[in-house]
Structure formats: C-alpha cells, structure tokens
Design a protein around this motif. Structure first.
Motif, short mmCIF file in Angstrom:
data_model
loop_
_atom_site.label_atom_id
_atom_site.label_comp_id
_atom_site.label_asym_id
_atom_site.label_seq_id
_atom_site.Cartn_x
_atom_site.Cartn_y
_atom_site.Cartn_z
N LEU A 91 30.98 -2.96 35.54
CA LEU A 91 31.53 -1.75 36.15
C LEU A 91 31.13 -0.50 35.37
N SER A 92 31.09 -0.61 34.07
CA SER A 92 30.77 0.52 33.20
C SER A 92 29.34 1.01 33.45
N GLY A 93 29.20 2.26 33.81
CA GLY A 93 27.88 2.85 34.00
C GLY A 93 27.18 2.46 35.29
N ASN A 94 27.88 1.78 36.21
CA ASN A 94 27.28 1.35 37.47
C ASN A 94 27.98 2.09 38.60
N ALA A 95 27.40 3.21 39.01
CA ALA A 95 28.02 4.06 40.03
C ALA A 95 28.20 3.32 41.35
N GLN A 96 27.23 2.49 41.73
CA GLN A 96 27.33 1.75 42.99
C GLN A 96 28.52 0.80 42.94
N MET A 97 28.70 0.10 41.83
CA MET A 97 29.82 -0.85 41.72
C MET A 97 31.15 -0.12 41.69
N GLN A 98 31.23 1.01 41.02
CA GLN A 98 32.46 1.80 40.99
C GLN A 98 32.83 2.26 42.39
N LYS A 99 31.83 2.61 43.20
CA LYS A 99 32.08 3.00 44.58
C LYS A 99 32.62 1.82 45.39
N VAL A 100 32.04 0.64 45.20
CA VAL A 100 32.46 -0.54 45.94
C VAL A 100 33.91 -0.88 45.66
N VAL A 101 34.30 -0.93 44.38
CA VAL A 101 35.66 -1.36 44.06
C VAL A 101 36.70 -0.30 44.42
N SER A 102 36.25 0.92 44.71
CA SER A 102 37.20 1.94 45.16
C SER A 102 37.42 1.89 46.68
N MET A 103 36.63 1.10 47.38
CA MET A 103 36.78 0.97 48.84
C MET A 103 38.03 0.15 49.15
N PRO A 104 38.70 0.48 50.24
CA PRO A 104 39.91 -0.27 50.57
C PRO A 104 39.64 -1.73 50.94
N GLU A 105 38.48 -2.01 51.49
CA GLU A 105 38.18 -3.37 51.92
C GLU A 105 36.84 -3.82 51.37
N PHE A 106 36.90 -4.78 50.46
CA PHE A 106 35.71 -5.47 50.00
C PHE A 106 36.16 -6.85 49.59
N SER A 107 35.22 -7.78 49.55
CA SER A 107 35.57 -9.13 49.11
C SER A 107 34.58 -9.56 48.03
N LYS A 108 35.04 -10.45 47.18
CA LYS A 108 34.20 -11.00 46.13
C LYS A 108 33.97 -12.47 46.42
N ILE A 109 32.72 -12.89 46.34
CA ILE A 109 32.38 -14.29 46.51
C ILE A 109 31.49 -14.71 45.36
N ASN A 110 31.35 -16.00 45.15
CA ASN A 110 30.38 -16.52 44.21
C ASN A 110 29.28 -17.18 45.01
N VAL A 111 28.06 -16.88 44.65
CA VAL A 111 26.90 -17.47 45.32
C VAL A 111 26.20 -18.38 44.33
N ASN A 112 25.94 -19.60 44.75
CA ASN A 112 25.25 -20.59 43.91
C ASN A 112 23.94 -20.96 44.58
N THR A 113 22.89 -21.06 43.78
CA THR A 113 21.61 -21.48 44.32
C THR A 113 20.81 -22.20 43.24
N ARG A 114 19.82 -22.95 43.70
CA ARG A 114 18.91 -23.65 42.81
C ARG A 114 17.49 -23.24 43.16
N CYS A 115 16.66 -23.20 42.16
CA CYS A 115 15.26 -22.85 42.36
C CYS A 115 14.42 -23.88 41.60
N PRO A 116 13.51 -24.56 42.28
CA PRO A 116 12.71 -25.57 41.59
C PRO A 116 11.76 -24.95 40.57
N ALA A 117 11.37 -25.76 39.60
CA ALA A 117 10.40 -25.30 38.59
C ALA A 117 9.03 -25.15 39.24
N PHE A 118 8.26 -24.22 38.73
CA PHE A 118 6.89 -24.03 39.20
C PHE A 118 5.95 -24.54 38.14
N ALA A 119 4.89 -25.21 38.57
CA ALA A 119 3.91 -25.75 37.62
C ALA A 119 2.99 -24.67 37.12
#
Length: 119
Positions: A91-119
């Motif tokens: 949050l510190s120093g991130n104007a976009q994030m400060q704007k988001v958390v000041s909005m009346p409606e936002f949700s937080k989710i966790n996104v999980n992904t896997r990426c295979p190794a490249f040779a």
C-alpha cells in the motif's frame, strides 16, 4: 502469506489480487507484481489476469529475470522460495492500490498458478 516456489518442474505462485469496477470495466489488480487484467465482467477480468500472470512468468523465465523483478517488487526471494510483500508494504507508495482500497466495493482473491520449466 502468498508465495512463489521454484523447482525442476517449474514454478508455482500464489498472489493477492484485488478486483474492482471502474466505469463499466472490471479490473483484477495484483499490487505485488503491478500486474492487471480487465474485461466487461468480473469473471472475464479474473481470467484475463490469470493469462497475464502466466505470460509474465513465461517472459521473466525466458529472460532469466524473474528473481530480479520479484525483488524489485518487494518480494523476499531465496533460491527455492519467495514471499509476497505484506499488504502495508504494498500500500505504501502505490497510488493505484490506495485508490482501490478507498473504493466502497472491491474484493480480494488469491490466484494460484503453475508454470512449467523451460529448457
């Protein structure tokens, strides 16, 4: 706490994503990577974010710059594992994030992904 792990098969990552609506567009924003996806529905914005995350990981791995970029974004990164910065650090120093958390409606989710190794 969200993490990234590295092994011979590739990488697995879990990140915090904040979803909000701006005008008529849904945005899925990950402050710990400064990465976002968007679309006309929340579901499509999440899908777009997951695509962008996969492309980010693929590109960083191909260029061998993932550890450096994660560190630049405040991640604590070791040889096999890294941790996402705390919420107050993001949050510190991130104007976009400060704007988001000041909005009346936002949700937080966790996104999980896997990426295979490249040779």
């Amino acid at each position: 706490m969200n993490t990234i792990s590295f092994n011979k098969e590739g990488i697995s990552i879990s990140v915090s994503v904040y979803v909000f609506k701006e005008n008529d567009v849904f945005i899925a924003y990950c402050p710990s990577l400064d990465l976002s996806g968007y679309d006309t529905t929340e579901s499509k914005a999440r899908q777009d974010f997951e695509y962008m995350l996969s492309e980010y990981l693929r590109s960083q791995m191909e260029q061998n710059t993932l550890h450096e970029d994660l560190t630049r974004h405040g991640w604590k990164v070791g040889p096999r594992r890294g941790t996402e910065p705390r919420f107050d650090e993001r949050l510190s120093g991130n104007a976009q994030m400060q704007k988001v958390v000041s909005m009346p409606e936002f949700s937080k989710i966790n996104v999980n992904t896997r990426c295979p190794a490249f040779a």
